[in-house]
Design an enzyme around this catalytic site. Structure first.
Site, PDB file in Angstrom:
ATOM      1  N   GLU A 133       0.831  -1.205   0.000  1.00  0.00           N
ATOM      2  CA  GLU A 133       0.000   0.000   0.000  1.00  0.00           C
ATOM      3  C   GLU A 133       0.866   1.255   0.000  1.00  0.00           C
ATOM      4  OE1 GLU A 133      -3.083  -0.024   3.048  1.00  0.00           O
ATOM      5  OE2 GLU A 133      -2.795   2.113   3.344  1.00  0.00           O
TER       6      GLU A 133
ATOM      7  N   GLU B 272      -2.589  11.005   2.814  1.00  0.00           N
ATOM      8  CA  GLU B 272      -3.823  11.242   3.555  1.00  0.00           C
ATOM      9  C   GLU B 272      -3.811  12.591   4.257  1.00  0.00           C
ATOM     10  OE1 GLU B 272      -3.214   7.445   5.220  1.00  0.00           O
ATOM     11  OE2 GLU B 272      -3.020   8.189   7.235  1.00  0.00           O
TER      12      GLU B 272
END
Ligand code: NAG
Ligand code: NAG
Ligand code: NAG
Length: 325
Positions: free
Chosen positions: A118, A122
């Site tokens: 991943e 964010e």
């Protein structure tokens, strides 16, 4: 914080689990991943969602306007998300967006593989001047030291370009084409935790501060969300994706989860043609709007000229016809 763990638990509780692959190819044998069969895909979300290439899921809706796709949370339980229907195998992604405001609201860009590799950006709604970059390899969450913070002006009112250049040697995160972080292969537990398997792009928001979440999640996301102050919207204006290894599908050759084990399948011309048609439609719409070259947002040319990365076409397959302008 492991974004997927939190985000997925939020989504699972909404019954969205069917949209996620439950098959981890490092544990059992799984069907191949569909691939983006050509090198360069772009979309301006002001024209709407391209259903051939994207799916929308999870509760909460989206809207289109000149500002792009608006993903909105107006009440508890919503986490609208857009996801590509296909995977890329190393590549460059660039997303122009404005993060959502709102304490406890998390906006994110995630590249995620079926084995838990991943790569993230964010933003917390309560921290408009800051973003976090993060990565995970094979769902390894034994330590929580992979995240890094960067200062960015006004992420909620200014559309910035956020890019990830992902190749088998390194990952570089860019903001307005200035590199903010580079991770080299060997730095991720000697490469074993370096994201290196076909990944999908997911864009979305969720409410880390939902009062129903565990206290740890609420405090990580900056505190309890007050829905009466919403709705909270993240705007995605446009996206560009370069797949360094275009293929119609990716076969996981063994359970190692190493990039060397991934086989690229080329075929199914019909899909390729459909996607080319779609790309041409988007191009002609773009031409009509009289815009300039895709990545050149007004006022950002200088930074791009200085710092635009060289796409890593030299890696692996390489007929190298595309380039980033
Ligand atoms: C996206 O499309 C909208 C609507 O036509 C237009 O206003 C905007 O300039 C486009 N943005 C880019 C970067 O192409
Ligand atoms: C979309 O926009 C309309 C009109 O502004 C609004 O009524 C609606 O709530 C919006 N939907 C979402 C999901 O944001
Ligand atoms: C998980 O990450 C930790 C900390 O970086 C590392 O020591 C460990 O070897 C990793 N485990 C696996 C299975 O990769």
């Amino acid at each position: 914080m492991h974004l997927s763990v939190l985000w997925l638990s939020a989504l699972f509780s909404l019954g969205a689990s069917q949209t996620f692959s439950k098959c981890d190819p490092t544990i059992k044998s799984c069907p191949p991943n569909p691939g983006l069969p050509y090198r360069d895909y772009q979309i301006n979300f002001s024209y709407g969602l391209d259903h051939l290439n994207w799916e929308h899921f999870a509760a909460g809706g989206y809207n289109y306007s000149h500002a792009g796709a608006g993903l909105t949370i107006s009440k508890s339980g919503q986490s609208p998300t857009l996801q590509t229907k296909w995977y890329i195998f190393f590549g460059l992604i660039e997303v122009h967006l404005r993060a959502a405001p709102g304490q406890g609201i998390v906006s994110c860009i995630v590249l995620e593989s079926d084995d838990g590799d991943e790569i993230d950006f964010e933003w917390l709604g309560g921290e408009p001047q800051r973003l976090q970059t993060n990565y995970f390899g094979k769902r390894n969450t034994t330590t929580w030291d992979r995240g890094r913070f960067s200062h960015v002006d006004d992420t909620q009112y200014v559309t910035h370009s956020y890019a990830i250049d992902w190749n088998q040697d390194s990952i570089t995160w860019y903001v307005d084409w200035q590199p903010v972080r580079t991770l080299r292969f060997h730095e991720a537990v000697d490469g074993t935790n370096f994201p290196q398997t076909p990944a999908r792009l997911r864009l979305g928001i969720w409410s880390g501060g939902d009062p129903k979440n565990p206290e740890g999640t609420i405090s990580w996301s900056g505190g309890r969300t007050d829905y009466s102050k919403g709705p909270y919207t993240m705007y995605v204006e446009r996206v560009r994706i370069v797949n360094y290894n275009p293929a119609t599908s990716y076969v996981w050759g063994d359970k190692s989860g190493s990039w060397q084990s991934i086989q690229q399948v080329h075929g199914n011309r019909r899909v390729v043609r459909d996607m080319e048609t779609q790309a041409r439609i988007l191009d002609s719409q773009a031409d009509q709007s009289g815009q300039q070259s895709f990545v050149r947002a007004p006022g950002r040319r200088r930074a791009q000229a200085a710092a635009r990365p060289e796409p890593s076409y030299r890696h692996m397959s390489g007929d190298g016809e595309a380039s980033i302008h």
